[in-house]
Design a protein around this motif. Sequence first.
Motif, PDB file in Angstrom:
ATOM      1  N   SER B 104       0.925  -1.168   0.312  1.00 32.92           N
ATOM      2  CA  SER B 104      -0.075   0.304   0.056  1.00 32.92           C
ATOM      3  C   SER B 104       0.862   0.940   0.024  1.00 32.92           C
ATOM      4  O   SER B 104       0.301   2.571  -1.102  1.00 32.92           O
ATOM      5  CB  SER B 104      -1.038  -0.211   1.404  1.00 32.92           C
ATOM      6  OG  SER B 104      -1.779  -1.068   1.530  1.00 32.92           O
ATOM      7  N   THR B 108       0.315   4.115  -2.552  1.00 28.74           N
ATOM      8  CA  THR B 108       0.453   5.538  -2.663  1.00 28.74           C
ATOM      9  C   THR B 108       1.627   6.380  -2.659  1.00 28.74           C
ATOM     10  O   THR B 108       1.205   7.048  -3.704  1.00 28.74           O
ATOM     11  CB  THR B 108       0.542   5.655  -0.863  1.00 28.74           C
ATOM     12  OG1 THR B 108      -0.278   4.833  -0.616  1.00 28.74           O
ATOM     13  CG2 THR B 108       0.342   6.713  -0.590  1.00 28.74           C
ATOM     14  N   PHE B 207      -6.901  -0.381   2.745  1.00 28.65           N
ATOM     15  CA  PHE B 207      -5.550   0.818   2.790  1.00 28.65           C
ATOM     16  C   PHE B 207      -6.020   1.202   1.344  1.00 28.65           C
ATOM     17  O   PHE B 207      -5.388   2.198   0.821  1.00 28.65           O
ATOM     18  CB  PHE B 207      -4.593   0.066   2.781  1.00 28.65           C
ATOM     19  CG  PHE B 207      -3.517  -0.759   4.370  1.00 28.65           C
ATOM     20  CD1 PHE B 207      -4.507  -0.081   5.165  1.00 28.65           C
ATOM     21  CD2 PHE B 207      -2.572  -1.304   4.575  1.00 28.65           C
ATOM     22  CE1 PHE B 207      -4.466  -1.165   6.266  1.00 28.65           C
ATOM     23  CE2 PHE B 207      -2.604  -2.207   5.426  1.00 28.65           C
ATOM     24  CZ  PHE B 207      -3.088  -1.138   6.554  1.00 28.65           C
ATOM     25  N   LEU B 211      -6.199   5.036   0.467  1.00 22.99           N
ATOM     26  CA  LEU B 211      -4.654   5.988  -0.160  1.00 22.99           C
ATOM     27  C   LEU B 211      -5.724   6.380  -1.127  1.00 22.99           C
ATOM     28  O   LEU B 211      -5.303   7.539  -1.739  1.00 22.99           O
ATOM     29  CB  LEU B 211      -3.538   4.928  -0.811  1.00 22.99           C
ATOM     30  CG  LEU B 211      -4.070   3.667  -2.155  1.00 22.99           C
ATOM     31  CD1 LEU B 211      -3.586   4.155  -3.181  1.00 22.99           C
ATOM     32  CD2 LEU B 211      -2.986   3.276  -1.367  1.00 22.99           C
ATOM     33  N   ILE B 244      -2.290   4.457   6.729  1.00 23.65           N
ATOM     34  CA  ILE B 244      -2.160   3.705   6.761  1.00 23.65           C
ATOM     35  C   ILE B 244      -1.638   2.459   7.166  1.00 23.65           C
ATOM     36  O   ILE B 244      -1.852   1.435   7.864  1.00 23.65           O
ATOM     37  CB  ILE B 244      -1.487   2.974   5.270  1.00 23.65           C
ATOM     38  CG1 ILE B 244      -2.093   3.163   3.865  1.00 23.65           C
ATOM     39  CG2 ILE B 244      -0.999   1.699   5.419  1.00 23.65           C
ATOM     40  CD1 ILE B 244      -1.301   3.620   2.587  1.00 23.65           C
ATOM     41  N   ASP B 248      -3.841   0.142  10.302  1.00 24.19           N
ATOM     42  CA  ASP B 248      -3.069  -0.939  10.375  1.00 24.19           C
ATOM     43  C   ASP B 248      -2.394  -1.422  11.572  1.00 24.19           C
ATOM     44  O   ASP B 248      -3.561  -2.462  12.080  1.00 24.19           O
ATOM     45  CB  ASP B 248      -1.800  -1.018   9.726  1.00 24.19           C
ATOM     46  CG  ASP B 248      -0.877  -2.530   9.537  1.00 24.19           C
ATOM     47  OD1 ASP B 248      -1.634  -3.017   9.454  1.00 24.19           O
ATOM     48  OD2 ASP B 248       0.582  -2.596  10.289  1.00 24.19           O
TER      49      ASP B 248
END
Lengths: 247, 256
Positions: B104, B108, B207, B211, B244, B248
């Motif tokens: 991710s 991004t 994610f 993003l 993110i 997480d």
Amino acid sequence: MIEIHDIYKSFGPQDVLKGVNLEIGEGQTTVILGRSGTGKSVLLKHIIGLIKPDKGQVIIDGTDITPLSDPKLNEMRKRFGMLFQDGALFDSMTVGENVAFPVQEHTKLADKEIAAIVAEKLDQVGLSGIEEKMPSELSGGMKRRVGLARALALNPEIVLFDEPTSGLDPIMARTIEDLIVDTQRQLGDTFVVITHNMDAAFRIAHTIAMLDGGVIVEKGSPEEFEASSNPVVRAFLEREEGKEMTE
Amino acid sequence: MWQLLNRLGEGVVRELKEMGGMFLLLVDTVRWAFYPPFRLDLLFQQMEKIGVKSALVVILTGAFTGMVMALQTYYALTKFGAETMVGVTVALSMTRELGPVLTSIMVTGRAGSAMAAEIGTMRVTEQIDALYAMAVNPVRYLIVPRVLGSILVLPILTVIANFVGILGGYFIGVIVLRIDPGAFVANMEKHVELGDIYNGLIKAAVFGLILSLIGCYKGFYATKGAVGVGKATTQSVVLAAISILMADYLLTAVMF
């Protein structure tokens, strides 16, 4: 017929429109004239619902568009074409794809028919055969013309022009003005043009309205406008004439 | 002191406004995503842009992460004579954590920033207004395909990262460090559960939403010309990366 009733609009502490009233006649070119930064673009964007007023109404053929929901507003917008200041062409698409875009989005025509419309509209603005070019390869004047072809693609009843000649050299500006006059004569549509250029206004307008201090201070035919005794109009006309003399 | 408080307050209000704005954009995106006709052409275009074009970066990231994980854990595990557990450690860290997070963050940098830059440029050059004027809703035309595309593509990219990472771990563990291949694989099979993989993929989808929503939001509300677009792009990358990592933690706490 477009009727603007008592439109007020502020951005933060800045009052831009302070009670604008204006009727725009059908089948003719109305120019909204004013100095830079007087809110002409803001007023134009109200007509197509890109900006909602803080107070007041915008009535298109009897319907007030200010309270309309997105889907209904979109139906109304299909009757419009708009040419933005720098053309606002999609730079990820070719010229042909740009002109085809509104047709593809709103009709179920086959690719061949769409290509024919694109060719016809580009021809109308004097730019045949440049379908494959990217917008970045075009000059400022060509971008405006392609923008106009795109604005005309769905055969709109009303076409809005946001400063169509600003930033162009005098010859190209003249070409665009002539194109606006010819296209209007040919199609008989309602054109609304905003500009700060007095010359352009006199050349293309059936009616001129002057925006100053957030209100319309004068409205009339170019002849009436020139003979106006309104001090704001006089000051504007004299300043512009003075500018021309020095040029 | 007064000034400091004032500034702090302004900052908090600004951030809250932005969060509110992002939430409203999300609501709008969901609404338009279910409003027919569905634009599969635009969705596939974005999936190609976000997914296929990020594949190489994701493969490289996955491979080197798996390799370095094997190297590092080997060093620690040999101290306990447990070097056959290197495979499990690599596989678990890849599927549960590193696969989705690193994928991710790489996407991004590659695609999230591009969303902010592209949509931001469209905003400052009036192309977004042009879409509205042509009766095409820009949220539906620009944002729905990007957000949906990211949600669908991120889990796929994560699977690739996981696979390549474990392969990298195997290469270092078995071929370079000479761990017994049978034990390496058997331990991995025994200790890695399907849930570890699933949950990692759910994380990746979340994610993807984060993003793309941040990239689109920053671009959509960009102002002040080229400088504004640059700022929007930078902000989108920093904010998405931090979000993110925070998400997480929350997801890990909830799921595992």
